[in-house]
Scaffold this active site. Structure first.
Site, PDB file in Angstrom:
ATOM      1  N   GLY A  21      -1.994 -27.413  47.399  1.00 15.92           N
ATOM      2  CA  GLY A  21      -1.324 -26.667  47.609  1.00 15.92           C
ATOM      3  C   GLY A  21      -1.231 -26.322  49.371  1.00 15.92           C
ATOM      4  O   GLY A  21      -0.917 -24.815  49.307  1.00 15.92           O
ATOM      5  N   LEU A  48       7.322 -37.314  37.316  1.00 19.01           N
ATOM      6  CA  LEU A  48       9.156 -37.289  38.024  1.00 19.01           C
ATOM      7  C   LEU A  48       9.653 -36.641  36.876  1.00 19.01           C
ATOM      8  O   LEU A  48       9.738 -36.128  36.521  1.00 19.01           O
ATOM      9  CB  LEU A  48       8.804 -38.669  37.063  1.00 19.01           C
ATOM     10  CG  LEU A  48      10.329 -39.482  37.699  1.00 19.01           C
ATOM     11  CD1 LEU A  48      10.666 -39.473  38.925  1.00 19.01           C
ATOM     12  CD2 LEU A  48      10.258 -41.055  36.417  1.00 19.01           C
ATOM     13  N   HIS A  85       6.080 -37.119  51.154  1.00 20.98           N
ATOM     14  CA  HIS A  85       5.468 -38.206  50.567  1.00 20.98           C
ATOM     15  C   HIS A  85       4.743 -38.068  52.138  1.00 20.98           C
ATOM     16  O   HIS A  85       5.100 -38.269  52.698  1.00 20.98           O
ATOM     17  CB  HIS A  85       6.320 -38.916  49.969  1.00 20.98           C
ATOM     18  CG  HIS A  85       5.768 -40.278  49.954  1.00 20.98           C
ATOM     19  ND1 HIS A  85       5.430 -40.185  48.570  1.00 20.98           N
ATOM     20  CD2 HIS A  85       5.126 -41.122  50.285  1.00 20.98           C
ATOM     21  CE1 HIS A  85       4.516 -41.525  48.525  1.00 20.98           C
ATOM     22  NE2 HIS A  85       5.031 -42.207  49.557  1.00 20.98           N
ATOM     23  N   ASP A 106      10.239 -40.941  44.680  1.00 18.07           N
ATOM     24  CA  ASP A 106      10.250 -41.596  45.787  1.00 18.07           C
ATOM     25  C   ASP A 106      11.262 -42.017  46.681  1.00 18.07           C
ATOM     26  O   ASP A 106      11.010 -43.351  47.795  1.00 18.07           O
ATOM     27  CB  ASP A 106       9.624 -42.521  46.089  1.00 18.07           C
ATOM     28  CG  ASP A 106       7.816 -41.730  46.669  1.00 18.07           C
ATOM     29  OD1 ASP A 106       8.213 -40.476  45.935  1.00 18.07           O
ATOM     30  OD2 ASP A 106       6.664 -42.289  45.880  1.00 18.07           O
TER      31      ASP A 106
HETATM   32  C1  GAR Z   1       0.463 -34.005  50.236  1.00 17.63           C
HETATM   33  O1  GAR Z   1       0.144 -35.045  51.382  1.00 17.63           O
HETATM   34  C2  GAR Z   1       1.922 -34.699  49.825  1.00 17.63           C
HETATM   35  O2  GAR Z   1       2.383 -35.157  50.931  1.00 17.63           O
HETATM   36  C3  GAR Z   1       1.326 -35.483  49.002  1.00 17.63           C
HETATM   37  O3  GAR Z   1      -0.040 -34.787  48.077  1.00 17.63           O
HETATM   38  C4  GAR Z   1      -0.332 -33.766  49.100  1.00 17.63           C
HETATM   39  C5  GAR Z   1      -0.229 -32.154  48.217  1.00 17.63           C
HETATM   40  O4  GAR Z   1      -1.007 -31.928  49.163  1.00 17.63           O
HETATM   41  N1  GAR Z   1       2.750 -35.734  47.940  1.00 17.63           N
HETATM   42  C6  GAR Z   1       2.475 -37.275  47.345  1.00 17.63           C
HETATM   43  O5  GAR Z   1       1.763 -37.625  47.639  1.00 17.63           O
HETATM   44  C7  GAR Z   1       3.924 -37.106  46.051  1.00 17.63           C
HETATM   45  N2  GAR Z   1       4.158 -38.532  46.059  1.00 17.63           N
HETATM   46  P1  GAR Z   1      -1.666 -30.509  49.043  1.00 17.63           P
HETATM   47  O6  GAR Z   1      -1.049 -29.416  47.529  1.00 17.63           O
HETATM   48  O7  GAR Z   1      -2.509 -29.723  49.587  1.00 17.63           O
HETATM   49  O8  GAR Z   1      -0.440 -29.268  49.585  1.00 17.63           O
END
Ligand code: GAR
Length: 203
Positions: free
Chosen positions: A18, A92, A109, A150
């Site tokens: 997060g 999803l 993404h 996506d």
């Molecule tokens: C981020 O890099 C986001 O872009 C990716 O997960 C990570 C979450 O980081 N999302 C995906 O890959 C969605 N397909 P966070 O929990 O530290 O924000």
């Protein structure tokens, strides 16, 4: 539960650490027109839940049956979301859920979609695939969400180089920096733009 202010309401969906949620919580903590009203997670262990709680933002945890059977929608509606931000959310969303919020769900993404998207393409899997493919550049995509992984219309992309010695860790750190820099700004612009300004202004 819910909110009665005239601010625009963001609900965040997050599955893990997060850090993007954190940036949104910080950006809108004292914002005059926008607030984060809830954080929803499919993962009871998600650190994102603790981050939201530190800001006094209510949280909800759900499982697959709750999502499938419309229970998440029920929990969400009292928050009157103007925008639902998927910030590291890995499931999803069912078509019925997406259709309940037309043009109101966005996702971030960590690649230049349509490259390196789709089922199973998240987090480190994306960065490893980029390195394996010997890409010269990668980046981030913020896009509307439809019922496919996506594939919704892009809103914003930003690029960064892939360096010859990059590992998954160095590359993901570079891309995450871009995410943190641009997601709060794009969210703010979307919510303050005419397209989304359907709420009656304060008297
Ligand atoms: C981020 O890099 C986001 O872009 C990716 O997960 C990570 C979450 O980081 N999302 C995906 O890959 C969605 N397909 P966070 O929990 O530290 O924000």
């Amino acid at each position: 539960m819910g909110t009665s202010s005239n601010k625009k309401n963001i609900v965040i969906f997050a599955s893990g650490s997060g850090s993007n949620a954190q940036r949104l919580l910080e950006q809108f903590e004292h914002h005059p027109h926008i607030q984060v009203v809830a954080l929803f997670s499919n993962n009871p262990e998600a650190f994102a839940l603790q981050r939201a709680q530190k800001f006094g933002v209510p949280t909800a945890v759900f499982d697959r049956p709750m999502l499938r059977e419309g229970k998440v929608l029920e929990l969400l509606l009292p928050y009157k979301p103007d925008l639902i931000v998927l910030a590291g959310f890995l499931w999803l969303l069912p078509a019925s859920f997406v259709q309940a919020f037309p043009d109101k769900i966005i996702n971030i993404h960590p690649s230049l979609l349509p490259k390196f998207g789709g089922k199973g393409m998240h987090g480190q899997h994306v960065h490893q695939a980029v390195i394996d493919a010997k890409e010269a550049e990668t980046g981030i995509t913020i896009h509307y969400v439809n019922e496919h992984y996506d594939e919704g219309a892009p809103i914003y992309q930003e690029r960064c180089p892939v360096e010859p010695n990059d590992t998954c860790e160095t590359l993901s750190a570079r891309v995450l920096t871009l995410e943190h820099r641009h997601l709060p700004r794009v969210v703010e612009e979307l919510l303050l733009s005419e397209k989304n300004s359907s709420k009656t202004p304060a008297a």
